[in-house]
Structures are given as structure tokens and as C-alpha cells.
Design a protein around this motif. Structure first.
Motif, PDB file in Angstrom:
ATOM      1  N   ILE A   1      -9.038 -10.547  20.878  1.00 31.94           N
ATOM      2  CA  ILE A   1      -8.047  -9.460  20.766  1.00 31.94           C
ATOM      3  C   ILE A   1      -8.526  -8.425  19.740  1.00 31.94           C
ATOM      4  N   ARG A   2      -8.383  -7.145  20.094  1.00 33.96           N
ATOM      5  CA  ARG A   2      -8.859  -6.084  19.195  1.00 33.96           C
ATOM      6  C   ARG A   2      -7.758  -5.128  18.752  1.00 33.96           C
ATOM      7  N   GLU A   3      -6.537  -5.467  19.105  1.00 33.60           N
ATOM      8  CA  GLU A   3      -5.387  -4.717  18.582  1.00 33.60           C
ATOM      9  C   GLU A   3      -4.902  -5.527  17.390  1.00 33.60           C
ATOM     10  N   ILE A   4      -5.089  -4.983  16.177  1.00 33.56           N
ATOM     11  CA  ILE A   4      -4.854  -5.780  14.980  1.00 33.56           C
ATOM     12  C   ILE A   4      -3.877  -5.069  14.035  1.00 33.56           C
ATOM     13  N   ALA A   5      -2.817  -5.798  13.645  1.00 37.19           N
ATOM     14  CA  ALA A   5      -1.788  -5.216  12.774  1.00 37.19           C
ATOM     15  C   ALA A   5      -1.608  -6.057  11.516  1.00 37.19           C
ATOM     16  N   ILE A   6      -1.092  -5.426  10.471  1.00 41.02           N
ATOM     17  CA  ILE A   6      -0.650  -6.184   9.300  1.00 41.02           C
ATOM     18  C   ILE A   6       0.809  -5.830   9.042  1.00 41.02           C
ATOM     19  N   ALA A   7       1.548  -6.764   8.443  1.00 42.20           N
ATOM     20  CA  ALA A   7       2.975  -6.527   8.194  1.00 42.20           C
ATOM     21  C   ALA A   7       3.414  -7.321   6.978  1.00 42.20           C
ATOM     22  N   GLY A   8       4.638  -7.061   6.502  1.00 42.47           N
ATOM     23  CA  GLY A   8       5.174  -7.767   5.341  1.00 42.47           C
ATOM     24  C   GLY A   8       4.869  -7.027   4.048  1.00 42.47           C
ATOM     25  N   GLY A   9       5.502  -7.455   2.961  1.00 44.20           N
ATOM     26  CA  GLY A   9       5.397  -6.760   1.682  1.00 44.20           C
ATOM     27  C   GLY A   9       3.978  -6.501   1.228  1.00 44.20           C
ATOM     28  N   VAL A  10       3.092  -7.469   1.397  1.00 45.35           N
ATOM     29  CA  VAL A  10       1.712  -7.308   0.919  1.00 45.35           C
ATOM     30  C   VAL A  10       0.939  -6.287   1.768  1.00 45.35           C
ATOM     31  N   SER A  11       1.442  -5.972   2.954  1.00 43.77           N
ATOM     32  CA  SER A  11       0.748  -4.966   3.774  1.00 43.77           C
ATOM     33  C   SER A  11       0.885  -3.574   3.157  1.00 43.77           C
ATOM     34  N   ALA A  12       1.713  -3.455   2.100  1.00 49.60           N
ATOM     35  CA  ALA A  12       1.792  -2.187   1.358  1.00 49.60           C
ATOM     36  C   ALA A  12       0.591  -2.030   0.430  1.00 49.60           C
ATOM     37  N   ASN A  13      -0.167  -3.101   0.245  1.00 47.32           N
ATOM     38  CA  ASN A  13      -1.276  -3.061  -0.716  1.00 47.32           C
ATOM     39  C   ASN A  13      -2.374  -2.088  -0.280  1.00 47.32           C
ATOM     40  N   SER A  14      -2.718  -1.158  -1.167  1.00 48.26           N
ATOM     41  CA  SER A  14      -3.645  -0.095  -0.769  1.00 48.26           C
ATOM     42  C   SER A  14      -5.055  -0.645  -0.511  1.00 48.26           C
ATOM     43  N   GLY A  15      -5.456  -1.652  -1.304  1.00 45.72           N
ATOM     44  CA  GLY A  15      -6.777  -2.254  -1.091  1.00 45.72           C
ATOM     45  C   GLY A  15      -6.849  -2.962   0.255  1.00 45.72           C
ATOM     46  N   LEU A  16      -5.798  -3.672   0.619  1.00 46.35           N
ATOM     47  CA  LEU A  16      -5.771  -4.380   1.898  1.00 46.35           C
ATOM     48  C   LEU A  16      -5.794  -3.383   3.059  1.00 46.35           C
ATOM     49  N   ARG A  17      -5.049  -2.302   2.927  1.00 41.81           N
ATOM     50  CA  ARG A  17      -4.990  -1.296   3.996  1.00 41.81           C
ATOM     51  C   ARG A  17      -6.378  -0.672   4.212  1.00 41.81           C
ATOM     52  N   ARG A  18      -7.050  -0.377   3.089  1.00 40.47           N
ATOM     53  CA  ARG A  18      -8.390   0.221   3.192  1.00 40.47           C
ATOM     54  C   ARG A  18      -9.391  -0.763   3.786  1.00 40.47           C
ATOM     55  N   ALA A  19      -9.334  -2.027   3.280  1.00 41.13           N
ATOM     56  CA  ALA A  19     -10.294  -3.039   3.741  1.00 41.13           C
ATOM     57  C   ALA A  19     -10.077  -3.351   5.225  1.00 41.13           C
TER      58      ALA A  19
END
Ligand code: KG4
Ligand code: ZN
Length: 330
Positions: free
Chosen positions: A262-280
């Protein structure tokens, strides 16, 4: 006919109400509880009492902001769990009373399912099937999402959640609660130059309790040599902790994507607000050929908008519950 849903979320320490029309969020109001900062974590009894004080004003505000007449509401949705029992009871009881007094159907919503479906509050929306890394204060899951209400948890934490790892590490550093956003801020100014070990966990599962222990021993040793170590190196320590958490999360997400194709990839939840995680996530997505989805900030942490969006899809399926629906903690 329009479908207008009043949604209530009270699973932890945020009292939230939202109004959703035909799946579109018209209002999404949240009363945060500052009192927990004093204690360095959520105190369940304090949370449920604050929910009681907040719930009526927050619902009133959500209805006013949405600009709809109370009489036009067709259904009432609430978070049934997982969450803190005393907190859930307030939202559940309020939703039941509101529904009973106006003769409306009730819709119970699973909080974790709602974090995933927060992606349908706004464009761009993921296409099915997609994978969602749901990372919050209480949960860390990789979810295979086949359809709105057809999801399977294919990996999860065996101990602490990712948000808990942020919050507990922050506590060791003397940061306030919740520490996640504070570590995020400090990490932006630091270098990840202190290596922390990554746990060896089978399959698509996670473990974060060892990280907390290695940070504790690392700090004991360094502070023993230099009492000002934390103050002098706070940004770099935060960048190192955040970097380790992100690496643990994204390696498993990549494994899940490769395994499922699968290549449709999402993140969710409070930690998905993390700027480092979003960039990575974005840079891993570019390398792996993914289309990635991150929620708008208001839909990352707990909010009733995501409860209402989920409830809308349940409404379309006629998935209502009775007045006897009891909240559940896990
Ligand atoms: O989803 P959420 O609001 O509540 C639960 O369902 O648990 O997530 C709260 C968690 C807390 O652990 C908080 O520290 C973390 O999300 N969090 C963050 C950030 N914003 C919130 N963690 C890292 N970086 C952030 N920017
Ligand atoms: Zn949550």
C-alpha cells in the motif's frame, strides 16, 4: 435532507463539541483543561469534574458557531471509548440526555477509529485502502483502512504509546505537561547527537518503555558529571529523543507499507502534530513513492470534529446505538 450531527468528545482532558452537516465540519470547539499542568499529567478525577463544568458551554458554542437551529439536529454522537472512564461518562451521559430530550438517535464512536477518519474532515482525502499510523497519548497503532468503517490494527505498541514516550521523557527533563509540543519546539533548534538505542520488536509492533529507561540512565550519568548538563544541552537532548521516536515509528510504517504493497500513507493522533515526524514522513514518502497525508493541526489532537465525521458514515449505514450503551475504558 441534510444530515446534521452534534458530536461530543470527552475521552481524556479535552471537552469538545462539533456540528457536522453532511460530513462537513461546521464547528469544532474545544475547552482545554489547564489544571493538569500543575500535576505533570492528567488527573482522572480533575478531568471528569472539568468536563462537567465545560460540557454545556462548549456544546452551546458549537451550535452557535455552526449557525444551525438546535431543532435541525438529526442525531447525537459521542466517544464511547477508549478513554478515562469518568471522563467518558460525562460525554456519554450528556449525549444520551440530549438525544432523549429531543427524540434523536444516538451514534457511538470509537475514539481510535475517529482519529483515522479525521482525514475525511478536509481535502486531500486518502484513497482506500490506506495505512494510518495513529500515534496519541494512549495508543500507537498501524491501521489497515479498507473502508470508512472497515479497519484492522496490524501493529501496535506492546507497552507505552509514542505520546507517552514524549511526555515521560519531557518529565525527566523537567518540562511541563504535555511535553510533546515542548520537545518538538526544542528539537527544532537542536542536533540529534545523543544516540539512544532502538528496541528490537517483532513484526509491526512497537515498544517505547526501554527508551524512557535509557534516557533516565543517560541523564543520571551526564548530570553526575555536569549538574548543568540538561540546561546546557536541552535542544540537542530533545532532538535526539524526538529523532529516536520518529525513527522507531517510521521504520515500522515502511515495513507495513512494503508488506502490504500500500502506498497511500497517513498519520493521525496527537503526535501527528509533531513537525519532525511530519517532515520525516514526507521525505520517506518521496523515497518510497508514497502519497502521504497529515491532518490539519485542529484534527490531530482530540476533537469532536473527528467524532462527528465518523458518526456521519455510521449514520449513512444506520449504525445507531441505544440508551443502554455504556462507556468503555480500553
Ligand atoms: O490524540 P491526543 O490529543 O490524545 C490522546 O488520545 O491520547 O494525543 C495527545 C498526545 C500527548 O502525548 C502529547 O504530548 C502529544 O499527543 N503531542 C505531541 C505534539 N502535540 C501533541 N507530541 C509530539 N509533538 C507534538 N507537536
Ligand atoms: Zn486521541
Amino acid at each position: 435532507m441534510d444530515v446534521i450531527i452534534l458530536a461530543i468528545e470527552s475521552s481524556c482532558d479535552d471537552t469538545s463539541a462539533a456540528v457536522i452537516r453532511n460530513g462537513e465540519v461546521l464547528s469544532n470547539c474545544i475547552a482545554n483543561q489547564e489544571a493538569h499542568r500543575l500535576y505533570g499529567g492528567v488527573v482522572p478525577e480533575v478531568a471528569s469534574r472539568a468536563h462537567q463544568a465545560n460540557i454545556i458551554p462548549v456544546v452551546d458554542l458549537a451550535i452557535k458557531k455552526a449557525g444551525v437551529a438546535k431543532a435541525s439536529i438529526n442525531a447525537v454522537a459521542f466517544t464511547r471509548g477508549p478513554g478515562l472512564l469518568g471522563s467518558l461518562l460525562v460525554g456519554t451521559s450528556f449525549a444520551k440526555a440530549f438525544a432523549l430530550s429531543r427524540g434523536l438517535p444516538l451514534i457511538e464512536v470509537n475514539h481510535m477509529q475517529a482519529h483515522v477518519l479525521a482525514h475525511f474532515a478536509e481535502d486531500p482525502k486518502p484513497r482506500f485502502p490506506f495505512l494510518c499510523l495513529t500515534v496519541s497519548g494512549g495508543h500507537t497503532q498501524i491501521v489497515l483502512v479498507r473502508d470508512f468503517l472497515d479497519m484492522e490494527v496490524i501493529g501496535e505498541t506492546l507497552d507505552d504509546a509514542a505520546g507517552e514516550a514524549f511526555d515521560k521523557s519531557g518529565k525527566l527533563l523537567g518540562l511541563g505537561y504535555p511535553a510533546g509540543p515542548l520537545i518538538d519546539k526544542h528539537a527544532a533548534a537542536g542536533q540529534a547527537r545523543f544516540p539512544f538505542p532502538e528496541p528490537a520488536v517483532p513484526e509491526l509492533n512497537f515498544s517505547f518503555s526501554g527508551l524512557k529507561t535509557s534516557i533516565l540512565y543517560f541523564l543520571k550519568k551526564e548530570v553526575g558529571n555536569n549538574p548543568d548538563f540538561v540546561q546546557e544541552n536541552l535542544d540537542d537532548i530533545c532532538a535526539s529523543i524526538q529523532g529516536t521516536i520518529i525513527t522507531i515509528l517510521l521504520k515500522k510504517l515502511r515495513k507495513a507499507a512494503r508488506q502490504t504493497g500500500i502506498r497511500e500513507i497517513a498519520i493521525a493522533g496527537g503526535v501527528s502534530a509533531n513537525s519532525g515526524l511530519r517532515r520525516a514522513l514526507e521525505s520517506m514518502g518521496e523515497k518510497e513513492g508514497w502519497t502521504t497525508y497529515v491532518p490539519a493541526f485542529q484534527y490531530c489532537t482530540d476533537n469532536a470534529g473527528m467524532i462527528g465525521v465518523t458518526a456521519y458514515y455510521k449514520y449513512l449505514k444506520g449504525a445507531f446505538c441505544g440508551q443502554d450503551a455504556a462507556p468503555f475504558a480500553r
